[in-house]
Design an enzyme around this catalytic site. Structure first.
Site, PDB file in Angstrom:
ATOM      1  N   GLU A  44      23.362  47.910  78.173  1.00  0.00           N
ATOM      2  CA  GLU A  44      22.692  48.901  79.007  1.00  0.00           C
ATOM      3  C   GLU A  44      23.628  49.387  80.115  1.00  0.00           C
ATOM      4  OE1 GLU A  44      18.372  49.241  81.361  1.00  0.00           O
ATOM      5  OE2 GLU A  44      19.102  47.307  80.634  1.00  0.00           O
ATOM      6  N   LYS A 114      15.193  55.633  78.700  1.00  0.00           N
ATOM      7  CA  LYS A 114      14.378  54.415  78.752  1.00  0.00           C
ATOM      8  C   LYS A 114      12.954  54.771  79.168  1.00  0.00           C
ATOM      9  CE  LYS A 114      14.761  49.678  80.598  1.00  0.00           C
ATOM     10  NZ  LYS A 114      15.604  48.782  81.440  1.00  0.00           N
ATOM     11  N   CYS A 175      16.215  46.923  76.862  1.00  0.00           N
ATOM     12  CA  CYS A 175      15.957  45.764  77.714  1.00  0.00           C
ATOM     13  C   CYS A 175      14.478  45.538  77.988  1.00  0.00           C
ATOM     14  CB  CYS A 175      16.739  45.899  79.021  1.00  0.00           C
ATOM     15  SG  CYS A 175      16.945  44.319  79.900  1.00  0.00           S
ATOM     16  N   SER A 356      31.243  16.647 101.113  1.00  0.00           N
ATOM     17  CA  SER A 356      30.628  15.650 101.994  1.00  0.00           C
ATOM     18  C   SER A 356      30.441  14.291 101.348  1.00  0.00           C
ATOM     19  CB  SER A 356      29.263  16.161 102.460  1.00  0.00           C
ATOM     20  OG  SER A 356      28.348  16.191 101.364  1.00  0.00           O
TER      21      SER A 356
END
Length: 713
Positions: A44, A114, A175, A356
C-alpha cells in the site's frame, strides 16, 4: 489445467524516500519477471511509503509520486507482458484517494481507490484520504502531462471496477478492506473475480498475524479464489514496524509465504496456481452459484494479456504450512529489525544503553544482541545491503566482514552501569555479565558526586539539607532525592553517547536507548526525564509479563544465558539507601504487582474499561478477593494513572507491540489533566461494593460458570 504464475512482495519502504522506494519497486518488478510472473503486487502506498502522515497533504508528495510512476512507465521492459500493481495517492476532482494503479505495456489501465479507511488504533487514514463510496462506479481520470507524454493517454478510468484479462478476472482490496464485515472480495468473487489482491500497510502487533491469516483464508475458503497479499516490512520512519508476511493462498490453502521479520529490503515470492481449481470449487457449490446469479455486475476494464501458461511445464505449487512465531520470538525479532532500520537510516554510529542489571534494560540489551545476530546471519547469506550498512555504521573498511555477533556488537553497542551508593553489588555484577554475554563496550560510573552537587546547590539556596526516608526525611524529600539521581543518569547518558566514540578516535555519536516498560509508564512509576527519556525505546509498548517470557526465551535459545538471572531478582529502582531492615522494591513502592498492572492496562485500553466497568469485571475475575479489596486496587490504579498521566506526554518514542500500549503520540489519546478523586466513578464503585456486601451469597457464585454442572454431578 490453466496455471498462472503470480508474484507479491515485502518491501522495506521509507516514508518520503522517493529515490530508494522507486529503486526497490523496480527491483521487485524485475525479480517477479525473472520468476516468470505475469502479475506483480506491491504494498500500500509503496511509491511514497505508507507512513508519510501529514506529508500526504502536500502537493509535493503527489508530484513526486507521479514522477516515480513516470520512471516505471518510461522503461519499456518493466511493464512489458506483466500486470504491475503499485500503490500511491491520487488526487481526483480535488479529492485525495489512496489508490492502486494497474500498469501494462507502458499504459495505465485502472486506478482503483480504497473504499474503507483504517481509522482505529495507530491508523488515521481519514485525516488524509477520502474513501471511494460509489460502489460499481467508474469515472474518467485525466492523467498529468508527465504521464500522458509517455503513455500517449490523456485519460484512464478510476473507480470500483474489475480487471478482465483474456483468461481471468482480477480485483483488489486494500488492507483495511479485508478486515471489514462486508469486504469487497465477497461481492467481487460472486461476480467472477478469481484473483484477489491486497496491497497492505499493516504494522506488527503481537499475535496479529494469526488474525490476518485467518481473514485471508476465510476470503478464499468459503467460495474459492486466489488471494495475493503484499505488505511493507521494516521501520519506515515511526514507531511502527511493518511485518511483511506476504503470502499467496488458493481456496483457503497457503502455497507461498514470505518472512515476517527480516533485514532484507526486497523479498519477492511467487506461486503457480491452477485457475481450474477455483472454478471447480465454485461451480460445485450450488448455494454460491445461486447468490452469484443475483449479483449486480461490476464495471470491467479489459487488459490485453493472457496470464495462463500455454504449456504443461508449470505445475501448481504444493500447499505449505504457514509459519508463525511465538510471542517471545516476535518480541525479539520485531524490535531487533526495527532498531537496525532506525540505526542505518539515522546516520548515527551505534546505540548507548544505561544497563542497570534489571529485567527491563536486560531485555533491551538482549534485543540489540539479537539485532547483531541477525546482521551476522544476513551477511553470511550474501546480503550486500546489510554488509554495506554494517561497514558504514561501524566506520569499518570494505574488507571488514562481520562473522561474530559479539565482536560486531562491540563496534556499535555501548553500555554503562550508572551506579550510586544505593546500588547493590548484585545488579552491578549482573550488568557486567550481561554486557559481556552480548558483547557491548561496558563502562561503570558512580553518579554520587554529580547528584550531590545538585543537593549542595539546593542547600546553598535554601540553607536546608533534604534527607532520605531511611534517614528521617519526609516523603517529599525522599522522592526528590530519588529523582535527582534518576535525572542525573539521563544527562550523563546523553553525554556518554556523544563522546564514547570520540574516546576511541572514531567519528559519529550514539543513539540513546530507553528501557521503561509499558506497565511502569501507565502507573507513572518513573521519573519524568530520567533514563526513560531517550531517543527510542524498543520495549515501551510491552508489559513486564511479556518481557519476562521474552527474557526466558532469549536466555535459553539465543545464547544469552546471563540474562536469565534477572528473572529471579526482585525488581528495584535502587534509588533509596539499603538498610538492615529495608530494601527498595518496585511492587511495594507501586502498591500493586506487575501481574495486576498488566491486567489493569489491558482492561483500560483493549477492553475500554473506565473505573466502574473495570471494577465490575475484576470483582468477577478475582472472586477470591473481597469486593472492597478489588475496589481499593482499582481506585489506587486510577488515582496514580490520573496524577501521573502528564508523564505519558513526554514518553520516548517506543516500538508499538501490543493493543494495551499507552503511547500518547497517536494511539492512546486522552487528556493529561485529571481530577484524581474520580468522585462520581469512585462513589459508584462504593455503592456496588455496599450492595455486594449485603448479598454475601453471591460471593461463592461469582465467576463460577461450571458451578451448576458440578452441582448436578
Amino acid at each position: 489445467m490453466k496455471t498462472v504464475t503470480l508474484a507479491t512482495c515485502n518491501l522495506n519502504q521509507w516514508a518520503m524516500d522517493f529515490k530508494g522506494n522507486l529503486e526497490r519497486i523496480i527491483e521487485s518488478i524485475n525479480i517477479a519477471k525473472s520468476k516468470g510472473a505475469k502479475y506483480r503486487l506491491g504494498p500500500e502506498l509503496e511509491i511514497c511509503g505508507y507512513g508519510c502522515e501529514d506529508h500526504f497533504l502536500e502537493q509535493d508528495t503527489m508530484l513526486h509520486c507521479w514522477q516515480s510512476l513516470a520512471v516505471i512507465l518510461k522503461d519499456p521492459e518493466l511493464t512489458k507482458d506483466i500486470l504491475v500493481d503499485v500503490g500511491m495517492p491520487v488526487l481526483h476532482k480535488d479529492v485525495r484517494y489512496n489508490c492502486r494503479v494497474i500498469l501494462l505495456n507502458q499504459k495505465i489501465y485502472l486506478i482503483q481507490p480504497k473504499k474503507a479507511m483504517a481509522m482505529d488504533g495507530n491508523y488515521r487514514e481519514g485525516r488524509w484520504f477520502t474513501p471511494w463510496i460509489k460502489p460499481r462506479v467508474v469515472e474518467t481520470f485525466y492523467l498529468p502531462r508527465i504521464i500522458s507524454q509517455i503513455t500517449g493517454q490523456d485519460e484512464c478510468q478510476i473507480g470500483d471496477a474489475i480487471i478482465s484479462t483474456l483468461d481471468t478476472a482480477i480485483s483488489s482490496e486494500t488492507c483495511e478492506e479485508l478486515f471489514t464485515p462486508n469486504s469487497p472480495h465477497i461481492q467481487m468473487g460472486l461476480d467472477g473475480v478469481e484473483i484477489f489482491t491486497n496491497g497492505s500497510g499493516s504494522h506488527h502487533q503481537l499475535r496479529k498475524l494469526d488474525t490476518r491469516v485467518d481473514l485471508i483464508r476465510s476470503a478464499t475458503s468459503k467460495s474459492g479464489g486466489i488471494y495475493l497479499y503484499s505488505n511493507q516490512q521494516g521501520c519506515d520512519g515511526s514507531r511502527l514496524y511493518y511485518d511483511g508476511s506476504c503470502m499467496i493462498m488458493i481456496n483457503g490453502d497457503c502455497v507461498s509465504q514470505g518472512s515476517q521479520f527480516s533485514l532484507v529490503d526486497i523479498e519477492v515470492i511467487t506461486a503457480t496456481v491452477d485457475l481450474e481449481d477455483v472454478r471447480s470449487v465454485r461451480a460445485s457449490f450450488m448455494a454460491r452459484c445461486a447468490q452469484a446469479n443475483l449479483t449486480k455486475e461490476f464495471p470491467r476494464v479489459r487488459c490485453p494479456i493472457q496470464l495462463t501458461h500455454i504449456d504443461y511445464c508449470h505445475p501448481p505449487d504444493r500447499v505449505i504450512h504457514i509459519n508463525y512465531n511465538t510471542p517471545a520470538e516476535e518480541i525479539g525479532f520485531g524490535p531487533a529489525c526495527w532498531l537496525w532500520d532506525y540505526l542505518r537510516r539515522s546516520g548515527l554510529s551505534g546505540y548507548f544503553l544505561p544497563l542497570s542489571g534489571g529485567a527491563d534494560s536486560a531485555a533491551t540489551a538482549a534485543i540489540i544482541g539479537i539485532m547483531c545476530q541477525l546482521v551476522i546471519l544476513d551477511v553470511s547469506k550474501g546480503n550486500k545491503q546489510v554488509l554495506k550498512d554494517a561497514q558504514r555504521i561501524t566506520n569499518s573498511p570494505e574488507d571488514y566482514i562481520p562473522t561474530d555477533s559479539r565482536e560486531f556488537a562491540s563496534r556499535l553497542f555501548f553500555t554503562a552501569y550508572l551506579g550510586s551508593k544505593n546500588s547493590s553489588k548484585e545488579t552491578r555484577d549482573r550488568a557486567m555479565e550481561i554486557a559481556k554475554d552480548i558483547g557491548s563496550v561496558h563502562k561503570e560510573v558512580d553518579i554520587d558526586d554529580i547528584s550531590q552537587s545538585f543537593n549542595d546547590a539546593f542547600s546553598q539556596i535554601t540553607k536546608k539539607q533534604p534527607q532520605f526516608r531511611a534517614h528521617g526525611g519526609t516523603p517529599r524529600e525522599n522522592l526528590a532525592l530519588q529523582n535527582v539521581q534518576a535525572r542525573t543518569r539521563m544527562v550523563l547518558s546523553y553525554h556518554l553517547a556523544s563522546l564514547l566514540l570520540w574516546e576511541q578516535g572514531r567519528p559519529g555519536s550514539l543513539l540513546v536507548l530507553g528501557s521503561a516498560n509499558c506497565d511502569e509508564s501507565l502507573r507513572g512509576y518513573m521519573t519524568k526525564y530520567d533514563c526513560s527519556s531517550a531517543d527510542i525505546n524498543p520495549i515501551g509498548g510491552m508489559s513486564k509479563i511479556d518481557l519476562r517470557s521474552f527474557i526466558e526465551w532469549a536466555g535459553k535459545f539465543r545464547d544469552m544465558k546471563s540474562i536469565l538471572s534477572v528473572l529471579t531478582a526482585t525488581p528495584t529502582a535502587e534509588l533509596e539507601p539499603i538498610t538492615e531492615n529495608y530494601t527498595q522494591s518496585d511492587e511495594i513502592d507501586m502498591g500493586m504487582t506487575y501481574e495486576e498492572l498488566s491486567i489493569f492496562g489491558k482492561l483500560r485500553k483493549v477492553n475500554r474499561c473506565g473505573p466502574v466497568s473495570m471494577f465490575e469485571r475484576l470483582v468477577a475475575d478475582w472472586a477470591h478477593l473481597e469486593p472492597s479489596v478489588v475496589a481499593e486496587k482499582v481506585k489506587r490504579f486510577f488515582y496514580y494513572y490520573a496524577i501521573n498521566r502528564h508523564k505519558l506526554t513526554t514518553l520516548t518514542p517506543s516500538y508499538h507491540a501490543e493493543g494495551y500500549s499507552p503511547d500518547d503520540n497517536r494511539y492512546d489519546h486522552r487528556q493529561f489533566l485529571y481530577n484524581s478523586k474520580w468522585d462520581v466513578q469512585f462513589e459508584t464503585i462504593d455503592k456496588i461494593v455496599l450492595r455486594l456486601s449485603q448479598r454475601p451469597q453471591l460471593k461463592n457464585t461469582v465467576n463460577c460458570p461450571n458451578q451448576a454442572s458440578l452441582t448436578q454431578q
